[in-house]
Write a protein that holds these residues in place. Structure first.
Motif, mmCIF file in Angstrom:
data_model
loop_
_atom_site.group_PDB
_atom_site.id
_atom_site.type_symbol
_atom_site.label_atom_id
_atom_site.label_comp_id
_atom_site.label_asym_id
_atom_site.label_seq_id
_atom_site.Cartn_x
_atom_site.Cartn_y
_atom_site.Cartn_z
ATOM 1 N N GLN A 218 10.171 6.420 63.025
ATOM 2 C CA GLN A 218 10.617 7.779 63.319
ATOM 3 C C GLN A 218 9.461 8.624 63.844
ATOM 4 O O GLN A 218 9.625 9.394 64.793
ATOM 5 N N GLY A 219 8.304 8.463 63.249
ATOM 6 C CA GLY A 219 7.152 9.259 63.642
ATOM 7 C C GLY A 219 6.688 8.992 65.052
ATOM 8 O O GLY A 219 6.151 9.881 65.723
ATOM 9 N N GLY A 222 8.984 11.302 67.132
ATOM 10 C CA GLY A 222 9.341 12.633 66.664
ATOM 11 C C GLY A 222 8.172 13.590 66.686
ATOM 12 O O GLY A 222 7.071 13.265 67.143
ATOM 13 N N THR A 223 8.408 14.787 66.171
ATOM 14 C CA THR A 223 7.367 15.804 66.088
ATOM 15 C C THR A 223 6.636 15.696 64.751
ATOM 16 O O THR A 223 7.103 15.036 63.812
ATOM 17 N N LEU A 224 5.493 16.372 64.662
ATOM 18 C CA LEU A 224 4.738 16.384 63.410
ATOM 19 C C LEU A 224 5.568 16.982 62.286
ATOM 20 O O LEU A 224 5.602 16.448 61.171
ATOM 21 N N ARG A 225 6.248 18.071 62.554
ATOM 22 C CA ARG A 225 7.028 18.712 61.495
ATOM 23 C C ARG A 225 8.194 17.829 61.031
ATOM 24 O O ARG A 225 8.529 17.803 59.849
ATOM 25 N N GLU A 226 8.810 17.117 61.974
ATOM 26 C CA GLU A 226 9.858 16.165 61.586
ATOM 27 C C GLU A 226 9.279 15.074 60.699
ATOM 28 O O GLU A 226 9.900 14.676 59.693
ATOM 29 N N ALA A 227 8.107 14.589 61.053
ATOM 30 C CA ALA A 227 7.473 13.532 60.255
ATOM 31 C C ALA A 227 7.164 14.022 58.848
ATOM 32 O O ALA A 227 7.405 13.309 57.856
#
Length: 267
Positions: A218-219, A222-227
């Motif tokens: 996922q990371g 995805g974005t840092l905040r999502e991670a």
């Protein structure tokens, strides 16, 4: 105890404790997968995903080769090619998303979908003699079995283009330098090293490893905040198993690591 499917089958599954080994078994065809082979591979992966007693998986080939890709002479002549490729390609996602660590043990040739089969695994252990090729262009084809997703993420866009457009064959050392092989071992050390690696992975907390694998996938897109949000949710799940508290107690008490079970602690 070790168990296996009928030896004549083109995909074999054997067990050694918590480790399962999936062997492509068409050595006369360099383990190229025909229609039946793809079906057996999908069924085997579905079974392994659902079996909580399997904690690590090794994927390999029989007879000194890993996999020469799809058996082009065995393709269905009645199924629409788009439908067939979607069905076969979905196996790449099933393998990559298997909720347990998967090791590719590669000897000989890994070409086309066969190389991408190895890239769908989490770790790749290769013999010094292993050879790799994104052979598609030399067959009048474009990438499949997830190659267009795996390659750019592992080596960057420019090197992915080089490997795919020129369809060169590269050795194990160059594949490792590009980040496509994790370890290289002499032929006589390959089996022992891979078996020990699988045992080490199988002894670790299964829920934590499954979540770590999913978080990394996922990371990557995805974005840092999502991670960060995904990581917080995963840690809550880990803390609700028996494994994390047992690991904390062992750490604080300076004792040996516990036997991890993955069992849910909340009742």
């Amino acid at each position: 105890m070790t168990t296996e499917m009928t030896a004549s089958e083109s995909v074999l599954v054997t067990r050694d404790g918590a480790t399962a080994t999936l062997t492509l078994n068409r050595p006369s065809r360099k383990n190229a997968l025909d229609e039946r082979g793809w079906r057996l591979l999908r069924a085997a992966l579905d079974d392994l995903a659902a079996d909580d007693t399997v904690r690590a998986v090794v994927v390999t080939g029989a007879g000194g080769d890993f996999c020469a890709g799809a058996d082009l002479g065995g393709a269905s002549r009645t199924e629409h090619p788009v439908a067939r490729m979607r069905r076969v390609g979905a196996i790449a996602a099933v393998l990559a998303e298997l909720p347990k660590p998967v090791i590719a043990k590669v000897e000989g040739i890994a070409a086309g979908a066969g190389w991408n089969l190895a890239l769908a695994c989490d770790l790749v252990v290769a013999a010094e003699s292993a050879r790799f090729s994104q052979i598609f262009a030399r067959r009048g084809l474009s990438l499949d079995f997830g190659g267009s997703w795996f390659l750019p993420r592992l080596v960057g866009l420019q090197q992915a283009k080089r490997l795919a457009l020129l369809a060169e064959t590269i050795g194990a050392a160059e594949a490792r330098d590009l980040g496509l092989v994790t370890w290289i071992k002499p032929a006589d050390e390959l089996a022992g090293f891979t078996a020990e690696l699988a045992r080490r992975l199988a002894a670790l907390p299964p829920v934590a490893l499954a979540q770590t694998k999913a978080l990394l996938h996922q990371g990557a897109g995805g974005t840092l905040r999502e991670a960060i949000g995904n990581e917080a949710n995963a840690q809550a799940v880990n803390l609700a198993t028996e494994d994390a508290p047992a690991a904390f107690r062992a750490f604080l008490g300076k004792t040996a690591p516990p036997a991890y079970t993955g069992r849910w602690a909340l009742r």
